[in-house]
Structure formats: C-alpha cells, structure tokens
Design a protein around this motif. Structure first.
Motif, PDB file in Angstrom:
ATOM      1  N   ALA A   1      10.871 -15.606  -2.832  1.00 28.23           N
ATOM      2  CA  ALA A   1      10.348 -14.257  -2.025  1.00 28.23           C
ATOM      3  C   ALA A   1      10.048 -13.072  -2.768  1.00 28.23           C
ATOM      4  O   ALA A   1       9.125 -12.303  -2.517  1.00 28.23           O
ATOM      5  CB  ALA A   1      11.885 -13.880  -1.428  1.00 28.23           C
ATOM      6  N   TYR A   2      10.672 -12.931  -4.029  1.00 30.13           N
ATOM      7  CA  TYR A   2      10.141 -11.675  -4.978  1.00 30.13           C
ATOM      8  C   TYR A   2       8.813 -12.039  -5.476  1.00 30.13           C
ATOM      9  O   TYR A   2       7.994 -11.120  -5.303  1.00 30.13           O
ATOM     10  CB  TYR A   2      11.025 -11.709  -6.283  1.00 30.13           C
TER      11      TYR A   2
ATOM     12  N   ALA B   1       6.278 -13.730  -3.760  1.00 29.41           N
ATOM     13  CA  ALA B   1       5.595 -13.725  -2.578  1.00 29.41           C
ATOM     14  C   ALA B   1       5.526 -12.188  -2.380  1.00 29.41           C
ATOM     15  O   ALA B   1       4.346 -11.802  -1.799  1.00 29.41           O
ATOM     16  CB  ALA B   1       6.124 -14.486  -1.401  1.00 29.41           C
ATOM     17  N   ALA B   2       6.373 -11.312  -2.652  1.00 25.62           N
ATOM     18  CA  ALA B   2       6.314  -9.943  -2.252  1.00 25.62           C
ATOM     19  C   ALA B   2       5.421  -9.414  -3.206  1.00 25.62           C
ATOM     20  O   ALA B   2       4.905  -8.052  -3.014  1.00 25.62           O
ATOM     21  CB  ALA B   2       7.667  -9.341  -2.057  1.00 25.62           C
TER      22      ALA B   2
ATOM     23  N   ARG C   1       8.660  -4.995   1.627  1.00 24.26           N
ATOM     24  CA  ARG C   1       7.909  -6.233   1.478  1.00 24.26           C
ATOM     25  C   ARG C   1       8.883  -7.232   0.795  1.00 24.26           C
ATOM     26  O   ARG C   1       8.888  -8.488   1.447  1.00 24.26           O
ATOM     27  CB  ARG C   1       6.924  -6.235   0.452  1.00 24.26           C
TER      28      ARG C   1
ATOM     29  N   GLN D   1      10.988  -8.140   3.858  1.00 24.51           N
ATOM     30  CA  GLN D   1      10.425  -9.335   4.708  1.00 24.51           C
ATOM     31  C   GLN D   1      10.398 -10.579   4.156  1.00 24.51           C
ATOM     32  O   GLN D   1      10.627 -11.471   4.939  1.00 24.51           O
ATOM     33  CB  GLN D   1       9.052  -8.437   5.072  1.00 24.51           C
ATOM     34  N   GLU D   2      10.041 -10.710   3.016  1.00 24.71           N
ATOM     35  CA  GLU D   2       9.871 -12.095   2.535  1.00 24.71           C
ATOM     36  C   GLU D   2      11.454 -12.773   2.417  1.00 24.71           C
ATOM     37  O   GLU D   2      11.235 -14.107   2.654  1.00 24.71           O
ATOM     38  CB  GLU D   2       9.265 -11.909   1.040  1.00 24.71           C
TER      39      GLU D   2
ATOM     40  N   ARG E   1      11.922 -14.041   5.875  1.00 23.92           N
ATOM     41  CA  ARG E   1      11.349 -15.396   6.155  1.00 23.92           C
ATOM     42  C   ARG E   1      11.870 -16.718   5.469  1.00 23.92           C
ATOM     43  O   ARG E   1      11.672 -17.807   6.052  1.00 23.92           O
ATOM     44  CB  ARG E   1       9.804 -15.365   5.465  1.00 23.92           C
ATOM     45  N   ARG E   2      12.964 -16.349   4.549  1.00 27.94           N
ATOM     46  CA  ARG E   2      13.587 -17.585   3.812  1.00 27.94           C
ATOM     47  C   ARG E   2      14.959 -17.512   4.301  1.00 27.94           C
ATOM     48  O   ARG E   2      15.811 -18.237   3.756  1.00 27.94           O
ATOM     49  CB  ARG E   2      13.392 -17.654   2.397  1.00 27.94           C
TER      50      ARG E   2
END
Length: 79
Positions: free
Chosen positions: A10-11, A13-14, A29, A32-33, A36-37
C-alpha cells in the motif's frame, strides 16, 4: 483478511512520481491504499508506521495536522 505485507504494498502504491523526478507520499493517499487492502488505520497510525518503518522519506509537510507529506530524500537507498 488483511496481511502484513499488504502494508508495504500500500505504501509503494501511494507513492506519487512527479515529472521533475520527485517522489512523495501523503498520509491521505497511504490510508486510502490501506483501505483497498482491508487495513483500516487512522492517519496517526499511518504516520507512526511511516516514521518507524521507512527511513528514506522525510516529512516535508507545510501545514499542521495528521495529513502529512513525505518526500524521498535518498533515491539510491530504496525502501
């Protein structure tokens, strides 16, 4: 069920890559990522994880509060 390795994914992807080569991450952000996970963290929890786990990004926030901005300061060091 959330998995711990999803946090680092997630990090990554952010991370936002700007045209000038700068790489930044905002707490918004990242959270938010994480959502999603299937990780439900507050901004405070996300900031604490970044501070403890990521040594190549520094805080460049210009405002007070929990939505902070971090910038890559050692591009050769990676995560």
């Amino acid at each position: 069920m959330p998995r711990r390795h999803d946090i680092e994914a997630a990090y990554r992807a952010a991370i936002q890559h700007e045209q000038n080569g700068r790489q930044t991450v905002t707490t918004d952000r990242f959270v938010q990522e994480l959502e999603r996970r299937n990780w439900h963290w507050s901004h405070r929890e996300a900031n604490q994880w970044i501070e403890v786990s990521i040594c190549t990004f520094k805080d460049i926030s210009t405002q007070e509060g929990e939505n902070r901005t971090f910038m890559l300061f050692n591009p050769n060091g990676g995560l």
